[in-house]
Design a protein around this motif. Structure first.
Motif, PDB file in Angstrom:
ATOM      1  N   ARG A  18       3.940   2.632  60.216  1.00 14.57           N
ATOM      2  CA  ARG A  18       3.664   1.604  59.218  1.00 14.57           C
ATOM      3  C   ARG A  18       3.767   0.200  59.795  1.00 14.57           C
ATOM      4  NH1 ARG A  18       7.151  -0.922  55.803  1.00 14.57           N
ATOM      5  NH2 ARG A  18       8.804   0.465  56.499  1.00 14.57           N
ATOM      6  N   ARG A  19       4.646  -0.009  60.781  1.00 13.91           N
ATOM      7  CA  ARG A  19       4.929  -1.364  61.242  1.00 13.91           C
ATOM      8  C   ARG A  19       4.268  -1.716  62.566  1.00 13.91           C
ATOM      9  NH1 ARG A  19      11.162  -2.834  60.697  1.00 13.91           N
ATOM     10  NH2 ARG A  19      10.211  -4.847  61.170  1.00 13.91           N
ATOM     11  N   SER A  20       3.780  -0.737  63.332  1.00 16.41           N
ATOM     12  CA  SER A  20       3.236  -1.006  64.658  1.00 16.41           C
ATOM     13  C   SER A  20       1.728  -0.771  64.672  1.00 16.41           C
ATOM     14  CB  SER A  20       3.919  -0.119  65.708  1.00 16.41           C
ATOM     15  OG  SER A  20       3.336  -0.315  66.982  1.00 16.41           O
ATOM     16  N   ILE A  21       0.971  -1.850  64.844  1.00 18.17           N
ATOM     17  CA  ILE A  21      -0.487  -1.715  64.983  1.00 18.17           C
ATOM     18  C   ILE A  21      -0.815  -0.951  66.256  1.00 18.17           C
ATOM     19  CG2 ILE A  21      -2.620  -3.005  65.297  1.00 18.17           C
ATOM     20  CD1 ILE A  21      -1.468  -5.204  63.606  1.00 18.17           C
ATOM     21  N   GLN A  22      -0.076  -1.229  67.332  1.00 20.72           N
ATOM     22  CA  GLN A  22      -0.338  -0.566  68.612  1.00 20.72           C
ATOM     23  C   GLN A  22      -0.145   0.938  68.481  1.00 20.72           C
ATOM     24  OE1 GLN A  22       2.106  -1.999  71.792  1.00 20.72           O
ATOM     25  NE2 GLN A  22       0.823  -1.133  73.395  1.00 20.72           N
ATOM     26  N   ALA A  23       0.915   1.370  67.815  1.00 24.12           N
ATOM     27  CA  ALA A  23       1.150   2.809  67.642  1.00 24.12           C
ATOM     28  C   ALA A  23       0.036   3.448  66.819  1.00 24.12           C
ATOM     29  CB  ALA A  23       2.507   3.038  66.972  1.00 24.12           C
ATOM     30  N   ARG A  24      -0.399   2.761  65.742  1.00 23.32           N
ATOM     31  CA  ARG A  24      -1.471   3.331  64.919  1.00 23.32           C
ATOM     32  C   ARG A  24      -2.767   3.452  65.701  1.00 23.32           C
ATOM     33  NH1 ARG A  24       0.448  -0.105  60.724  1.00 23.32           N
ATOM     34  NH2 ARG A  24      -1.373  -1.459  60.934  1.00 23.32           N
ATOM     35  N   VAL A  25      -3.101   2.418  66.496  1.00 23.90           N
ATOM     36  CA  VAL A  25      -4.350   2.465  67.261  1.00 23.90           C
ATOM     37  C   VAL A  25      -4.296   3.568  68.312  1.00 23.90           C
ATOM     38  CG1 VAL A  25      -5.807   1.178  68.858  1.00 23.90           C
ATOM     39  CG2 VAL A  25      -4.894   0.047  66.845  1.00 23.90           C
ATOM     40  N   VAL A  26      -3.167   3.649  69.048  1.00 23.36           N
ATOM     41  CA  VAL A  26      -3.052   4.659  70.104  1.00 23.36           C
ATOM     42  C   VAL A  26      -3.090   6.066  69.510  1.00 23.36           C
ATOM     43  CG1 VAL A  26      -1.519   5.596  71.871  1.00 23.36           C
ATOM     44  CG2 VAL A  26      -1.834   3.127  71.685  1.00 23.36           C
ATOM     45  N   GLY A 224      -3.509   6.047  77.674  1.00 26.71           N
ATOM     46  CA  GLY A 224      -3.020   4.953  78.513  1.00 26.71           C
ATOM     47  C   GLY A 224      -3.914   3.731  78.443  1.00 26.71           C
ATOM     48  N   LEU A 225      -5.223   3.956  78.509  1.00 27.93           N
ATOM     49  CA  LEU A 225      -6.152   2.831  78.424  1.00 27.93           C
ATOM     50  C   LEU A 225      -6.058   2.146  77.064  1.00 27.93           C
ATOM     51  CD1 LEU A 225      -9.324   4.330  80.165  1.00 27.93           C
ATOM     52  CD2 LEU A 225      -7.737   2.639  81.096  1.00 27.93           C
ATOM     53  N   THR A 226      -5.952   2.937  75.996  1.00 28.36           N
ATOM     54  CA  THR A 226      -5.829   2.349  74.661  1.00 28.36           C
ATOM     55  C   THR A 226      -4.546   1.546  74.536  1.00 28.36           C
ATOM     56  OG1 THR A 226      -7.039   4.250  73.768  1.00 28.36           O
ATOM     57  CG2 THR A 226      -5.861   2.868  72.205  1.00 28.36           C
ATOM     58  N   TRP A 227      -3.462   2.074  75.102  1.00 28.77           N
ATOM     59  CA  TRP A 227      -2.188   1.355  75.048  1.00 28.77           C
ATOM     60  C   TRP A 227      -2.277   0.022  75.791  1.00 28.77           C
ATOM     61  CZ3 TRP A 227       1.523  -0.126  78.685  1.00 28.77           C
ATOM     62  CH2 TRP A 227       2.748  -0.524  78.169  1.00 28.77           C
ATOM     63  N   LEU A 228      -2.926   0.039  76.968  1.00 35.18           N
ATOM     64  CA  LEU A 228      -3.063  -1.208  77.732  1.00 35.18           C
ATOM     65  C   LEU A 228      -3.935  -2.216  76.991  1.00 35.18           C
ATOM     66  CD1 LEU A 228      -3.514   0.171  81.373  1.00 35.18           C
ATOM     67  CD2 LEU A 228      -1.511  -0.990  80.424  1.00 35.18           C
ATOM     68  N   VAL A 229      -5.047  -1.729  76.419  1.00 36.97           N
ATOM     69  CA  VAL A 229      -5.957  -2.649  75.728  1.00 36.97           C
ATOM     70  C   VAL A 229      -5.292  -3.236  74.481  1.00 36.97           C
ATOM     71  CG1 VAL A 229      -8.144  -2.807  74.483  1.00 36.97           C
ATOM     72  CG2 VAL A 229      -8.022  -1.542  76.629  1.00 36.97           C
ATOM     73  N   THR A 230      -4.675  -2.367  73.683  1.00 40.19           N
ATOM     74  CA  THR A 230      -4.024  -2.877  72.475  1.00 40.19           C
ATOM     75  C   THR A 230      -2.833  -3.759  72.809  1.00 40.19           C
ATOM     76  OG1 THR A 230      -2.730  -0.816  72.366  1.00 40.19           O
ATOM     77  CG2 THR A 230      -4.742  -0.935  71.044  1.00 40.19           C
ATOM     78  N   ARG A 231      -2.170  -3.500  73.913  1.00 43.47           N
ATOM     79  CA  ARG A 231      -1.038  -4.338  74.296  1.00 43.47           C
ATOM     80  C   ARG A 231      -1.499  -5.773  74.565  1.00 43.47           C
ATOM     81  NH1 ARG A 231       4.110  -3.887  76.278  1.00 43.47           N
ATOM     82  NH2 ARG A 231       4.767  -5.478  77.769  1.00 43.47           N
ATOM     83  N   GLN A 232      -2.676  -5.912  75.172  1.00 46.70           N
ATOM     84  CA  GLN A 232      -3.187  -7.250  75.438  1.00 46.70           C
ATOM     85  C   GLN A 232      -3.468  -8.016  74.149  1.00 46.70           C
ATOM     86  OE1 GLN A 232      -6.602  -6.963  77.974  1.00 46.70           O
ATOM     87  NE2 GLN A 232      -5.507  -5.927  79.635  1.00 46.70           N
ATOM     88  N   VAL A 233      -3.805  -7.292  73.086  1.00 45.77           N
ATOM     89  CA  VAL A 233      -4.083  -7.941  71.807  1.00 45.77           C
ATOM     90  C   VAL A 233      -2.815  -8.084  70.969  1.00 45.77           C
ATOM     91  CG1 VAL A 233      -5.432  -7.783  69.682  1.00 45.77           C
ATOM     92  CG2 VAL A 233      -6.439  -7.070  71.843  1.00 45.77           C
TER      93      VAL A 233
END
Length: 555
Positions: A18-26, A224-233
């Motif tokens: 609910r609170r992490s956009i990065q977790a939801r995207v990954v 891994g790629l999704t985590w890196l990309v979302t981390r940049q945002v």
């Protein structure tokens, strides 16, 4: 991980989702990628499986056709003196089995077919490759091949079954069936070739393991790629959130660290510009508020000296009014009345300035609100008689004790009662006192003009009046209810208002047993009992919205 631990971790997982956009995207990307990889893998595996099976089937049918033709040619070329059917069959099966060992297939020979040879029992002979069970041939294929008018080669899928001591494992296979004519007895025999698909099964298993391994590695790579990309945002967004929280806590000098010229960098620059603008405006508002408070305080103090002089002169004129002509005497009385109101206004302005400066303090003691209500009723009796009303005190219990500053509480109750008298329109004003384990409450009820929707909040504003054209017959300054609200806040209590046009209004003061303690529920309802049924039946009225954290409202 046990099921209990997994269940206990569910709230944490839900909070993370609910609170992490990065977790939801990954997680969403991994789930969608897993679905896509599964579908693609199943399609590829199905195509590979169909290709392997079709190739094996075509090769098996071709091999069986060649073997059958070759066997029939050898039988047809046998010597005419060889009439031993058993010897011919044994020789035939031996040659076919030997060839099958080289080519990698098994053989089952049965017959003769019913009606094809006189004097020989149908199906009396069954000869197999070593260890192969004759029931490996499907019954449907047997029925088709044993038909008298059958020609050519028929095929089907089966599973080769071996005898327990053969040392071989059952395997899927392609089985073909054809007929042979034995010259020795003129009987028609059925010849079945069983081509095991062990190699195809191993190939299919290898492809399946390769797809699973490749799919797993692909999912890890995509994750891994999704985590890196979302981390940049997400990282700049999180930094902006932290900076915004610091700005909200009063650290107005906080800014985002901006690097580069991309969209995120421009967003950070805009955020910093907004923060700088807000800081400048807040500083200006703080300075303006400080100047206003200082001005009110200075003016209030500076006016006291000339007011004292004017008061002395006014008292002299007021005491000598009997010796004046009627017009001058009336002027002296009006001057005295306005001087009294002016003194009250200065006192209220000084009190407001102390609240604004945070200099108000409490002189606490245990006080019974019932006694306070009686004292206020006695002190306002003359005003009530002048307005053609009366003040009635009702206590729901013997005592309603609270730790309060008695001077401030009496001022709250006096302001509420005088306000109710001013709007009672010759009807009684009721003071109700009650208490519970958390605190004590005092409600002042009038049956006068009441409040219109939305006015229950505005009534506590400084200098606010429900009807600007209405005269202040009791000499109020317009600051009484505002000061009362500040006094209630200072005690950690509530001051709520309710009203309906033509049905009067009620103000409820709720104070904790100990100053500053939290209150969850007031001992008295905000809506009076005589108005509650009608209020449920029809819309309208005015109730100040609020919660225990915002003490303007109702519970």
């Amino acid at each position: 991980m046990s099921a209990g631990r997994a269940i206990r971790r569910l709230p944490y997982a839900w909070t993370l989702w609910r609170r992490s956009i990065q977790a939801r995207v990954v997680i969403s990307t991994l789930l969608l990628s897993a679905v896509v990889a599964t579908i693609v893998g199943m399609v590829l595996l199905n195509q590979v499986s169909d290709g392997l099976v079709d190739g094996k089937t075509r090769a098996s049918v071709a091999e069986a056709t060649r073997g059958t033709v070759d066997a029939q040619r050898r039988l047809s070329g046998a010597s005419g003196t060889e009439f031993d059917a058993s010897a011919q069959l044994t020789q035939l099966v031996a040659s076919i089995v030997q060839r099958g060992q080289v080519q990698g297939y098994d053989v089952v020979l049965t017959g003769p077919v019913a009606g094809s040879s006189e004097g020989v029992a149908a199906g009396s002979g069954t000869r197999n490759s070593q260890g192969v069970r004759s029931d490996s041939v499907p019954a449907q294929l047997r029925e088709r091949v044993e038909t008298p008018d059958f020609t050519g080669v028929a095929w089907s899928y089966t599973r080769i079954r071996y005898e327990p001591g053969a040392g071989r494992v059952d395997a899927p296979a392609v089985v073909t069936g054809s007929q042979l004519l034995l010259p020795a007895d003129g009987g028609t025999y059925t010849l079945y070739y069983l081509f095991p698909m062990t190699d195809q099964q191993r190939t299919l298993s290898l492809v399946q393991r390769s797809l699973v391994t490749g799919g797993g590695l692909l999912l890890l790579l995509v994750g891994g790629l999704t985590w890196l990309v979302t981390r940049q945002v997400v990282t700049p967004v999180r930094l902006a959130r932290r900076v915004a929280e610091r700005l909200a806590s009063g650290r107005l000098e906080e800014r985002m660290h901006v690097r580069g010229d991309d969209d995120i960098a421009r967003l950070g620059q805009s955020f910093n510009q907004m923060a700088s603008s807000l800081q400048k405006q807040i500083r200006q508002l703080e300075e303006l508020s400080r100047v206003q408070r200082r001005f009110v305080s200075d003016v209030s103090h500076e006016l006291r000296t000339p007011l004292t002089t004017v008061r002395m002169a006014g008292d002299v004129l007021y005491d000598a009014r009997d010796r004046f002509d009627p017009v001058t005497a009336r002027s002296a009385e009006l001057l005295q009345k306005e001087l009294d109101r002016f003194e009250m206004l200065l006192a209220d302005l000084l009190e407001i300035s102390r609240y604004d400066a945070g200099a108000a303090v409490l002189d606490l003691e245990d006080v019974d609100l019932v006694d306070v209500a009686h004292r206020v009723a006695d002190s306002t009796r003359a005003l009530a008689e002048m307005r053609g009303t009366e003040v009635v005190v009702r206590a729901a219990g013997p005592a309603a004790v609270a730790e309060v500053d008695v001077r401030r509480v009496e001022r709250i109750v006096r302001n509420l009662v005088t306000n109710a008298i001013d709007h009672a329109e010759h009807r009684p004003v009721e003071i109700t006192v009650a208490s519970n384990e958390q605190g004590s409450a005092l409600a002042v009820r009038d049956h006068g003009v009441g409040l219109h929707p939305g006015e229950a909040v505005l009534v506590f504003n400084r200098f606010w009046r429900a009807d600007p054209a209405r005269a202040r017959t009791t000499g109020g300054t317009g600051l009484g209810l505002s000061i009362s609200l500040e006094d209630a806040h200072l005690h950690g209590g509530w001051l709520h208002a309710w009203g309906e046009p033509g049905r009067g209004s009620q103000f409820r003061l709720t104070l904790p047993r100990r100053a500053g303690d939290p209150i969850e529920e007031s001992p008295l309802p905000l809506v009076p009992a005589d108005a509650a049924p009608e209020r449920r039946d029809r819309p309208g009225g005015s109730v100040a919205p609020g919660t225990p954290d915002r003490p303007i409202g109702t519970r």
